[in-house]
Design a protein around this motif. Structure first.
Motif, PDB file in Angstrom:
ATOM      1  N   PHE A 216      76.394  59.506  40.951  1.00 53.05           N
ATOM      2  CA  PHE A 216      77.691  59.017  40.478  1.00 53.05           C
ATOM      3  C   PHE A 216      77.684  57.530  40.131  1.00 53.05           C
ATOM      4  N   SER A 217      76.598  56.836  40.500  1.00 59.22           N
ATOM      5  CA  SER A 217      76.490  55.421  40.119  1.00 59.22           C
ATOM      6  C   SER A 217      75.046  55.091  39.806  1.00 59.22           C
ATOM      7  N   VAL A 218      74.861  54.248  38.790  1.00 57.59           N
ATOM      8  CA  VAL A 218      73.531  53.784  38.389  1.00 57.59           C
ATOM      9  C   VAL A 218      73.631  52.269  38.206  1.00 57.59           C
ATOM     10  N   GLY A 219      72.813  51.531  38.962  1.00 55.51           N
ATOM     11  CA  GLY A 219      72.909  50.071  38.907  1.00 55.51           C
ATOM     12  C   GLY A 219      74.310  49.641  39.319  1.00 55.51           C
ATOM     13  N   ASP A 220      74.930  48.820  38.488  1.00 48.63           N
ATOM     14  CA  ASP A 220      76.285  48.333  38.787  1.00 48.63           C
ATOM     15  C   ASP A 220      77.370  49.194  38.139  1.00 48.63           C
ATOM     16  N   THR A 221      76.983  50.314  37.508  1.00 54.59           N
ATOM     17  CA  THR A 221      77.968  51.140  36.789  1.00 54.59           C
ATOM     18  C   THR A 221      78.220  52.449  37.542  1.00 54.59           C
ATOM     19  N   SER A 222      79.437  52.951  37.423  1.00 54.01           N
ATOM     20  CA  SER A 222      79.808  54.203  38.107  1.00 54.01           C
ATOM     21  C   SER A 222      80.572  55.116  37.159  1.00 54.01           C
ATOM     22  N   TYR A 223      80.447  56.426  37.408  1.00 55.53           N
ATOM     23  CA  TYR A 223      81.261  57.390  36.681  1.00 55.53           C
ATOM     24  C   TYR A 223      82.679  57.369  37.231  1.00 55.53           C
ATOM     25  N   ASN A 224      83.637  57.718  36.368  1.00 53.60           N
ATOM     26  CA  ASN A 224      85.038  57.792  36.789  1.00 53.60           C
ATOM     27  C   ASN A 224      85.389  59.159  37.361  1.00 53.60           C
ATOM     28  N   HIS A 225      84.692  60.192  36.881  1.00 56.12           N
ATOM     29  CA  HIS A 225      85.096  61.562  37.193  1.00 56.12           C
ATOM     30  C   HIS A 225      83.953  62.317  37.852  1.00 56.12           C
ATOM     31  N   TRP A 226      84.299  63.156  38.849  1.00 54.93           N
ATOM     32  CA  TRP A 226      83.280  63.899  39.593  1.00 54.93           C
ATOM     33  C   TRP A 226      82.449  64.802  38.676  1.00 54.93           C
ATOM     34  N   PHE A 227      83.091  65.462  37.701  1.00 52.68           N
ATOM     35  CA  PHE A 227      82.358  66.360  36.800  1.00 52.68           C
ATOM     36  C   PHE A 227      81.311  65.626  35.957  1.00 52.68           C
ATOM     37  N   ASP A 228      81.430  64.293  35.833  1.00 52.77           N
ATOM     38  CA  ASP A 228      80.517  63.521  34.986  1.00 52.77           C
ATOM     39  C   ASP A 228      79.166  63.255  35.644  1.00 52.77           C
ATOM     40  N   GLY A 229      79.108  63.363  36.972  1.00 51.60           N
ATOM     41  CA  GLY A 229      77.888  62.993  37.698  1.00 51.60           C
ATOM     42  C   GLY A 229      76.660  63.723  37.174  1.00 51.60           C
ATOM     43  N   MET A 230      75.494  63.060  37.273  1.00 52.36           N
ATOM     44  CA  MET A 230      74.253  63.678  36.775  1.00 52.36           C
ATOM     45  C   MET A 230      73.821  64.811  37.704  1.00 52.36           C
ATOM     46  N   ALA A 231      73.316  65.872  37.099  1.00 53.99           N
ATOM     47  CA  ALA A 231      73.114  67.149  37.797  1.00 53.99           C
ATOM     48  C   ALA A 231      72.043  67.087  38.870  1.00 53.99           C
ATOM     49  N   ILE A 232      72.350  67.721  40.009  1.00 55.98           N
ATOM     50  CA  ILE A 232      71.324  68.045  40.997  1.00 55.98           C
ATOM     51  C   ILE A 232      71.333  69.559  41.178  1.00 55.98           C
ATOM     52  N   MET A 233      70.131  70.138  41.165  1.00 60.59           N
ATOM     53  CA  MET A 233      69.989  71.588  41.290  1.00 60.59           C
ATOM     54  C   MET A 233      69.425  71.916  42.677  1.00 60.59           C
ATOM     55  N   HIS A 234      69.953  72.960  43.288  1.00 60.26           N
ATOM     56  CA  HIS A 234      69.455  73.427  44.586  1.00 60.26           C
ATOM     57  C   HIS A 234      68.941  74.855  44.413  1.00 60.26           C
ATOM     58  N   SER A 235      67.849  75.170  45.111  1.00 59.91           N
ATOM     59  CA  SER A 235      67.415  76.575  45.145  1.00 59.91           C
ATOM     60  C   SER A 235      67.259  77.004  46.598  1.00 59.91           C
ATOM     61  N   PHE A 236      67.718  78.221  46.853  1.00 63.24           N
ATOM     62  CA  PHE A 236      67.607  78.828  48.178  1.00 63.24           C
ATOM     63  C   PHE A 236      66.843  80.139  47.971  1.00 63.24           C
ATOM     64  N   THR A 237      65.586  80.163  48.444  1.00 63.13           N
ATOM     65  CA  THR A 237      64.727  81.326  48.213  1.00 63.13           C
ATOM     66  C   THR A 237      64.695  82.199  49.459  1.00 63.13           C
ATOM     67  N   PHE A 238      65.094  83.462  49.288  1.00 63.14           N
ATOM     68  CA  PHE A 238      65.143  84.411  50.406  1.00 63.14           C
ATOM     69  C   PHE A 238      63.959  85.360  50.318  1.00 63.14           C
ATOM     70  N   LYS A 239      63.205  85.432  51.424  1.00 63.17           N
ATOM     71  CA  LYS A 239      62.066  86.353  51.442  1.00 63.17           C
ATOM     72  C   LYS A 239      61.772  86.759  52.883  1.00 63.17           C
ATOM     73  N   ASP A 240      61.729  88.057  53.123  1.00 66.16           N
ATOM     74  CA  ASP A 240      61.340  88.616  54.426  1.00 66.16           C
ATOM     75  C   ASP A 240      62.105  87.982  55.591  1.00 66.16           C
ATOM     76  N   GLY A 241      63.434  87.863  55.425  1.00 66.15           N
ATOM     77  CA  GLY A 241      64.267  87.363  56.512  1.00 66.15           C
ATOM     78  C   GLY A 241      64.227  85.859  56.694  1.00 66.15           C
ATOM     79  N   GLU A 242      63.527  85.154  55.802  1.00 65.52           N
ATOM     80  CA  GLU A 242      63.461  83.691  55.883  1.00 65.52           C
ATOM     81  C   GLU A 242      64.091  83.069  54.643  1.00 65.52           C
ATOM     82  N   MET A 243      64.397  81.760  54.724  1.00 66.04           N
ATOM     83  CA  MET A 243      64.948  81.065  53.562  1.00 66.04           C
ATOM     84  C   MET A 243      64.282  79.706  53.394  1.00 66.04           C
TER      85      MET A 243
END
Length: 551
Positions: A69-96
Motif C-alpha cells: 500500500f506504500s512505496v517509498g514516500d508515496t501511498s495508495y488512497n484505496h485498499w483495492f489499489d494495493g499491489m497484488a499478493i497471491m497466497h497458495s494453500f496446497t492440500f495433500k494427504d491430510g497436510e497443508m
C-alpha cells in the motif's frame, strides 16, 4: 480501613478489566491495519494442523488481494489499489502447505524501480516526481489522457484453457504458475478482441470452456458490451504452447444505453440456455476519465450512480447469441456479485447481492478503514440478497398490470407495463451477505445453499454464514478477534448432496500470540473439522480459486 481497601480494590479490578478490554481492542486494531505492507513467503511452509483435514481434499486453493500500500514516500488512497499478493494453500494427504508471493506485474516493477507509485490505479492517481523535467511530465500527461491501465491483477484468478491468470478488471491479465506462484507473461485482451475492461468473474461449463464479458469503449464510434467464449484446449492442441485466447469467440454484443457512460459491472449470470447481464445506472463517465489526471482527481471519481434511472436486465440466448426481445427493468441498484441463476418452468431465476447506493466502494478508502474496526458504521448501506424472476415466454395477450411470474416458491414478480416491457420486483431472501459462493457443480442449476461473509454492520466481516435459500435457515461461524475471508466450497468427489464437501476460509487472527490459519468447515454442519496454522501473517484478500489435484 478494610472496607475502604476492598472498595478501592474492587474499583481497581474494574479499571484493570476495562484496560484489558481496551488493550484487546487495540491489539485487534493493530493486527488488522489493512494499510500495512505484506511480506511475501515464497518458500513452502508446512502448516501445523489441528483436527483432521479430509484425505479426499487434494488440490490448491489460490487467494488473491492487495498487499503493498506504500512505496517509498508515496501511498495508495484505496485498499483495492494495493499491489497484488497471491497466497497458495496446497492440500495433500491430510497436510497443508502455504506460500505467498507478490505478483511481479509491470506495475510492481515500475513502482519498485522508481521507489514511488508511478502507475495510476482506480482510486489513486500517480503524478511524476516534482524533480522530473518537462518532457517526462508531458509524456505522463499524454499517457493519462488515453489511459493505459494497470496490470496489477489483485482481484481474482481465472482459468483459460489450461492456464491460470491473476486478474483485476482492466484489459491486462498476468499468467501465473499455480504451484510456485511465479509471474509469467502479460496478456492483453485487446490483441484478441476490442475490450478495454473485462470482468474478473468468469463462468465455466462442464467441458472446460470459459465465458466472460468486457466493455468496448468507442470502438468504431460505438460503445458496447461483448460476451465472449474462450474454448477449452482441444485434443489437437494439448501439450502445444498455443495462446488459448487466440481461439476466443464473440458470442454476442450488447450496445450501451449511452455511448459515453457504459455501466460498471463486476460479474454476470449464466444458465444452461441464457446469460444474464445487468446494465445498472452505476456508470463510468469516459469524458471525465480522459480529463481526470489534468483535473487532479482519481478515476474512481468518474464513476457515477444515477438513482433516478432504472436498471435494465439483459437476457441473452446462449445458442443464438441474440437478446430476448422483451425488455426487463427494475429500480436503481448497484450489484457487484451474482450468486447463481437457473431455469424453471419457462422462467429464468437469478440471485444477486444488491446495494441501494455506492457507499461500499467508499468504505475501502484507507482513511476510512483506519477509522473502522468492524463496528457499526452509520454511512454503510448493507447489501440485500435479492432473487429476480424473468418469464421467458411472450407477454402477447397478457393484460397490462398482470404479473407473469407463475412460480409458487417466490414472491418476486414481473409486471407488464406495455407490450414488450416488464417491470421486475425482487424477493429479498437475506440481508447483509457478501462474497457469495456456491457448490459450483450447481452453477446454472437450482441450488439450495450459499456460503458468504456477514456484513450487516460493516464492510469488514467478522463472521461467515451458510444460508439455506429454501428454509431461510442460517448457520454461522465466528471467533473473537478473527477476520474470515470469502468462504470457498469444495465438493467431495462423488458427493451425495449439494453441501457434501468442505468450506475453506483463510482467517486473519489478531489474538495475541496466535497465528493466522486456514479453517476447514464441514459443508453440511458448518462445524470446524480442522484448522492449519501458518507461520506468517495472512492478509485481507478478495477472491479465491480452488484447483483440484490433476486439473
Amino acid at each position: 480501613m478494610g472496607s475502604g481497601f476492598h472498595g478501592m480494590f474492587g474499583v481497581g479490578q474494574h479499571i484493570f478489566r476495562h484496560l484489558q478490554v481496551l488493550l484487546t481492542v487495540l491489539l485487534a486494531e493493530m493486527a488488522t491495519d489493512f494499510s500495512k505492507n505484506a511480506v511475501e513467503k515464497p518458500e513452502p511452509f508446512k502448516a501445523e494442523v489441528k483436527g483432521t483435514i479430509p484425505s479426499w481434499l487434494q488440490g490448491i486453493l489460490l487467494r488473491n488481494g492487495p498487499g503493498i500500500f506504500s512505496v517509498g514516500d508515496t501511498s495508495y488512497n484505496h485498499w483495492f489499489d494495493g499491489m497484488a499478493i497471491m497466497h497458495s494453500f496446497t492440500f495433500k494427504d491430510g497436510e497443508m502447505t502455504h506460500r505467498s508471493r507478490f505478483l511481479r506485474s509491470d506495475t510492481y516493477t515500475a513502482n519498485m524501480d522508481a521507489n514511488r507509485i508511478v502507475v495510476s490505479e482506480m482510486g489513486t492517481m500517480a503524478y511524476p516526481d516534482p524533480s522530473k523535467n518537462f518532457i517526462v511530465k508531458a509524456i505522463t500527461f499524454l499517457n493519462h489522457t488515453v489511459p493505459d491501465f494497470t496490470d496489477n491483477g489483485a482481484s481474482n484468478f481465472i482459468k483459460y484453457g489450461n492456464d491460470y491468470y491473476a486478474t483485476s478488471e482492466t484489459n491486462y491479465i498476468r499468467k501465473i504458475d499455480p504451484e510456485t506462484l511465479e509471474t509469467q507473461e502479460k496478456v492483453d485482451y485487446m490483441k484478441y478482441l476490442p475490450v478495454n475492461m473485462a470482468s474478473s468473474h468468469v463462468h465455466y461449463d462442464k467441458e472446460g470452456n470459459a465465458y466472460n464479458m468486457g466493455t468496448s469503449i468507442a470502438e468504431k464510434g460505438k460503445t458496447k458490451y461483448i460476451l465472449f467464449k474462450v474454448p477449452a484446449v482441444s485434443e489437437r492442441d494439448r501439450g502445444k504452447n498455443v495462446p488459448v485466447l487466440k481461439k476466443t469467440e464473440v458470442i454476442c454484443t450488447v450496445p450501451c444505453r449511452s455511448m459515453l457512460t457504459p455501466s460498471y459491472y463486476h460479474s454476470f449470470g449464466m444458465t444452461d440456455n441464457y446469460f444474464i447481464f445487468i446494465e445498472q445506472p452505476f456508470k463510468l463517465d469516459i469524458l471525465k476519465m480522459a480529463t481526470a489526471y489534468m483535473r487532479g482527481v482519481n478515476w474512481a471519481s468518474c464513476l457515477k450512480f444515477c438513482p433516478e434511472e432504472n436498471t435494465l436486465i439483459h437476457l441473452i440466448d446462449r445458442k443464438t447469441g441474440k437478446e430476448v426481445e422483451t425488455k426487463f427493468y427494475t429500480g436503481a441498484m448497484v450489484v457487484y456479485h451474482h450468486v447463481n441463476a437457473f431455469e424453471d418452468d419457462g422462467h429464468v431465476v437469478f440471485d444477486v447481492i444488491a446495494y441501494k447506493d455506492t457507499s461500499l466502494y467508499d468504505m475501502f478508502y484507507l482513511s476510512k478503514l483506519k477509522e473502522n474496526t468492524g463496528f457499526p458504521d452509520e454511512n454503510y448501506s448493507k447489501p440485500s440478497y435479492k432473487r429476480f424472476v424473468i418469464p421467458v415466454h411472450s407477454d402477447k395477450g397478457i393484460a397490462v398490470g398482470e404479473d407473469l411470474v407463475k412460480l409458487k416458491y417466490t414472491t418476486a414478480n414481473a409486471v407488464k407495463e406495455k407490450e414488450g416491457k416488464l417491470t421486475c420486483q425482487a424477493e429479498v431472501l437475506y440481508e447483509g451477505l457478501e462474497l457469495p459462493r456456491i457448490n459450483y457443480n450447481f452453477n446454472g442449476k437450482k441450488q439450495q445453499f450459499v456460503y458468504g461473509n456477514c456484513v450487516e454492520e460493516s464492510a469488514l466481516s467478522r463472521q461467515i454464514a451458510k444460508f439455506d435459500t429454501e428454509t431461510k435457515e442460517v448457520i454461522y461461524w465466528s471467533e473473537d478477534n478473527c477476520w474470515p475471508s470469502e468462504p470457498v466450497f469444495v465438493p467431495r468427489p462423488n458427493g451425495e448432496s449439494e453441501d457434501d464437501g468442505v468450506v475453506l476460509v483463510s482467517v486473519l487472527n489478531s489474538n495475541p500470540g496466535q497465528s493466522c490459519f486456514m479453517l476447514v468447515l464441514d459443508g453440511k454442519t458448518f462445524k470446524e473439522v480442522a484448522r492449519a496454522y501458518v507461520n506468517t501473517e495472512l492478509h485481507k484478500d478478495v477472491h479465491g480459486f480452488f484447483i483440484p489435484q490433476g486439473n
